[in-house]
Design a protein around this motif. Structure first.
Motif, PDB file in Angstrom:
ATOM      1  N   THR A   1      -9.102  -7.602   7.787  1.00 21.94           N
ATOM      2  CA  THR A   1      -7.704  -8.032   7.906  1.00 21.94           C
ATOM      3  C   THR A   1      -7.039  -7.487   9.161  1.00 21.94           C
ATOM      4  O   THR A   1      -6.096  -8.089   9.665  1.00 21.94           O
ATOM      5  CB  THR A   1      -6.902  -7.584   6.678  1.00 21.94           C
ATOM      6  N   VAL A   2      -7.479  -6.338   9.654  1.00 23.68           N
ATOM      7  CA  VAL A   2      -6.922  -5.728  10.866  1.00 23.68           C
ATOM      8  C   VAL A   2      -8.073  -5.238  11.732  1.00 23.68           C
ATOM      9  O   VAL A   2      -9.033  -4.653  11.220  1.00 23.68           O
ATOM     10  CB  VAL A   2      -5.981  -4.545  10.537  1.00 23.68           C
ATOM     11  N   LEU A   3      -7.962  -5.472  13.051  1.00 24.35           N
ATOM     12  CA  LEU A   3      -9.009  -5.061  13.984  1.00 24.35           C
ATOM     13  C   LEU A   3      -8.386  -4.239  15.103  1.00 24.35           C
ATOM     14  O   LEU A   3      -7.292  -4.561  15.581  1.00 24.35           O
ATOM     15  CB  LEU A   3      -9.703  -6.294  14.572  1.00 24.35           C
ATOM     16  N   GLY A   4      -9.053  -3.160  15.510  1.00 25.54           N
ATOM     17  CA  GLY A   4      -8.557  -2.308  16.598  1.00 25.54           C
ATOM     18  C   GLY A   4      -9.592  -2.135  17.690  1.00 25.54           C
ATOM     19  O   GLY A   4     -10.795  -2.084  17.417  1.00 25.54           O
ATOM     20  N   ILE A   5      -9.118  -2.063  18.936  1.00 23.03           N
ATOM     21  CA  ILE A   5     -10.010  -1.917  20.089  1.00 23.03           C
ATOM     22  C   ILE A   5      -9.637  -0.658  20.851  1.00 23.03           C
ATOM     23  O   ILE A   5      -8.479  -0.467  21.237  1.00 23.03           O
ATOM     24  CB  ILE A   5      -9.923  -3.139  21.033  1.00 23.03           C
TER      25      ILE A   5
ATOM     26  N   LEU B   1     -13.912 -12.723   9.699  1.00 23.79           N
ATOM     27  CA  LEU B   1     -12.721 -12.417  10.476  1.00 23.79           C
ATOM     28  C   LEU B   1     -11.661 -13.511  10.403  1.00 23.79           C
ATOM     29  O   LEU B   1     -10.628 -13.418  11.072  1.00 23.79           O
ATOM     30  CB  LEU B   1     -13.109 -12.183  11.942  1.00 23.79           C
ATOM     31  N   GLY B   2     -11.919 -14.540   9.601  1.00 28.22           N
ATOM     32  CA  GLY B   2     -10.978 -15.646   9.511  1.00 28.22           C
ATOM     33  C   GLY B   2      -9.638 -15.245   8.934  1.00 28.22           C
ATOM     34  O   GLY B   2      -8.630 -15.923   9.154  1.00 28.22           O
ATOM     35  N   LEU B   3      -9.598 -14.127   8.167  1.00 26.21           N
ATOM     36  CA  LEU B   3      -8.354 -13.652   7.576  1.00 26.21           C
ATOM     37  C   LEU B   3      -7.708 -12.541   8.392  1.00 26.21           C
ATOM     38  O   LEU B   3      -6.699 -11.978   7.972  1.00 26.21           O
ATOM     39  CB  LEU B   3      -8.609 -13.140   6.149  1.00 26.21           C
TER      40      LEU B   3
ATOM     41  N   GLY C   1     -14.299 -18.016  18.373  1.00 27.50           N
ATOM     42  CA  GLY C   1     -13.839 -18.528  17.087  1.00 27.50           C
ATOM     43  C   GLY C   1     -13.830 -17.496  15.981  1.00 27.50           C
ATOM     44  O   GLY C   1     -13.640 -17.829  14.810  1.00 27.50           O
ATOM     45  N   LYS C   2     -14.014 -16.217  16.340  1.00 22.63           N
ATOM     46  CA  LYS C   2     -14.071 -15.181  15.309  1.00 22.63           C
ATOM     47  C   LYS C   2     -12.686 -14.885  14.739  1.00 22.63           C
ATOM     48  O   LYS C   2     -12.541 -14.539  13.569  1.00 22.63           O
ATOM     49  CB  LYS C   2     -14.695 -13.911  15.896  1.00 22.63           C
ATOM     50  N   ILE C   3     -11.654 -14.986  15.577  1.00 26.25           N
ATOM     51  CA  ILE C   3     -10.297 -14.685  15.128  1.00 26.25           C
ATOM     52  C   ILE C   3      -9.406 -15.877  15.453  1.00 26.25           C
ATOM     53  O   ILE C   3      -9.539 -16.506  16.505  1.00 26.25           O
ATOM     54  CB  ILE C   3      -9.769 -13.407  15.811  1.00 26.25           C
ATOM     55  N   ILE C   4      -8.482 -16.175  14.567  1.00 28.19           N
ATOM     56  CA  ILE C   4      -7.607 -17.322  14.771  1.00 28.19           C
ATOM     57  C   ILE C   4      -6.678 -17.079  15.959  1.00 28.19           C
ATOM     58  O   ILE C   4      -6.263 -15.939  16.217  1.00 28.19           O
ATOM     59  CB  ILE C   4      -6.768 -17.610  13.506  1.00 28.19           C
ATOM     60  N   PRO C   5      -6.324 -18.120  16.706  1.00 25.22           N
ATOM     61  CA  PRO C   5      -5.434 -17.958  17.869  1.00 25.22           C
ATOM     62  C   PRO C   5      -4.060 -17.418  17.500  1.00 25.22           C
ATOM     63  O   PRO C   5      -3.380 -16.829  18.332  1.00 25.22           O
ATOM     64  CB  PRO C   5      -5.329 -19.386  18.433  1.00 25.22           C
TER      65      PRO C   5
END
Length: 411
Positions: free
Chosen positions: A46-50, A103-105, A131-135
């Motif tokens: 639901t949340v991704l960090g870099i 990662l769609g959510l 296409g891993k994460i929605i725009p």
């Protein structure tokens, strides 16, 4: 046996054979591990960090998993891995967890302050183009710590907030507290002639414990355990009211709250919220603070290169609703100030405030040479013929002369 009866018996035998074959096919089909539904065989992110590290990039994430023994309940856990690229780090997470990622959510990507000095465009481009994460996923910047630390602290927020951290950001996308930005908007603005965009800053801190004092104090075990959540200190949102400015995908500056408020007036999506006029004086009478709700707003930015002189005009049309209309009544009752005089004074006061906030924000953008307004892009689009003849476009934004017009209406 009648012919019609024989035909029916034949059909029934054919159906029986078909059903038997179908059951055999099902029996020999490979089963999913553990017999779980497909969605439960994936790791929902639901949340991704870099973050940037000496040996590559660290990707941290909040994963949501079904909780055993709980009807429909889920649990959150922080996961992460290091790789020489974002794609490699994602692969490492799947290897460590033994599940493919979903990662769609994912509605939120957090950029840690360890990425300062490096463009984030390449990494964000990968996430969207693959296409891993929605725009439409929102972006946040963590100004005081890494994305990993921010995500870990976010998982210790109260249930009402942490379950929907992305919804917290979505709420602010229409409020006038702070403008938000999506993945596709950030990349589009960075690729424009202005080459500038922004991200809201998210700061989370440990929640102050009850009975805690500067000099220290004693707490019994039951109090301490009651103020913990999952064995970790509870946390709370400290701030989500400032902006980080980016140029060419690299962070160049941080806006304070006042500078952010000025830019927010130019954001077309920020149309709701409380507006405060700190002081109002009419005919020598001080009425103190005035509060209004922003109900509607329209912002236009027009540009010109007439005579090779870059100019821009920001026009704001705002519709406000009085929060403390009793002051308007008291003004006439006690001081003889008519409703028309009072409303005109309030309107002029808000107009001056808005112009002051926007102009302060614009001057700060010029100082950092970061055109998050898209002024240069507007000139390129709408004054293309004049733009082509310019000899110097490097300092175009800094040399732009701004004017402002604010129209206030009340309902």
């Amino acid at each position: 046996m009648p012919k019609q009866m024989k035909s029916r018996v034949v059909r029934l035998r054919i159906y029986a054979v078909v059903v038997a074959v179908f059951m055999l096919v099902l029996a020999f089909l490979p089963k999913k591990a553990g017999g779980l539904p497909e969605i439960e065989n994936k790791l929902l992110i639901t949340v991704l960090g870099i973050d940037k590290q000496a040996d590559g990039y660290f990707l941290s994430a909040t994963a949501v998993m079904p909780q055993e023994g709980q009807d429909g309940a889920v649990k959150r856990l922080s996961i992460g891995a290091t790789g020489d690229s974002v794609s490699n780090a994602l692969e490492e997470i799947m290897i460590k967890m033994g599940k493919p990622l979903e990662l769609g959510l994912c509605g939120l990507v957090i950029i840690g302050n360890s990425m300062d000095g490096e463009s984030v465009v390449e990494h964000l481009n990968y996430l969207m183009s693959s296409g891993k994460i929605i725009p439409g996923a929102h972006l946040l910047y963590s100004p005081k710590c890494s994305a990993k630390e921010t995500i870990e602290m976010s998982n210790n927020l109260s249930e009402a907030t942490s379950n929907n951290l992305s919804e917290l950001v979505e709420y602010n996308s229409t409020s006038n507290n702070v403008p938000t930005v999506t993945l596709i908007k950030f990349l589009s603005e960075t690729a424009s002639k202005s080459r500038a965009s922004y991200m809201p800053c998210l700061e989370i801190k440990k929640k102050e414990q009850k009975g805690e004092s500067q000099g220290g104090g004693e707490q019994n075990d039951s109090q301490k355990s009651g103020e913990k959540q999952g064995g970790e200190d509870k946390t709370e949102i400290e701030s989500i009211s400032t902006l980080a400015l980016f140029k060419d995908g690299q962070k160049v500056a941080l806006f304070d709250k006042e500078q952010t408020e000025g830019y927010t007036w130019t954001d077309k999506l920020s149309v709701y919220g409380l507006i405060t006029l700190k002081s109002l004086s009419v005919n020598g009478h001080d009425f103190g603070q005035i509060y209004c709700q922003l109900l509607r707003k329209k912002c236009t930015l027009s540009t010109s290169l007439d005579g090779q002189i870059p100019t821009a005009k920001i026009k704001i049309e705002a519709t406000l609703g009085h929060e403390d209309s009793y002051k308007l009544n008291d003004a006439y009752r006690y001081y003889g100030v008519s409703g028309k005089e009072m409303e005109e004074a309030v309107s002029n006061g808000y107009s001056r405030l808005i112009v002051q906030q926007i102009s302060h924000s614009v001057e700060s953008m010029k100082e950092y040479d970061c055109d998050i307004l898209g002024t240069v892009d507007g000139m390129y689009r709408h004054n293309f013929n004049e733009f082509r003849t310019l000899k110097n476009t490097v300092d175009l934004f800094k040399n732009t002369q701004f004017t402002y017009e604010v129209i206030i209406k009340f309902i």
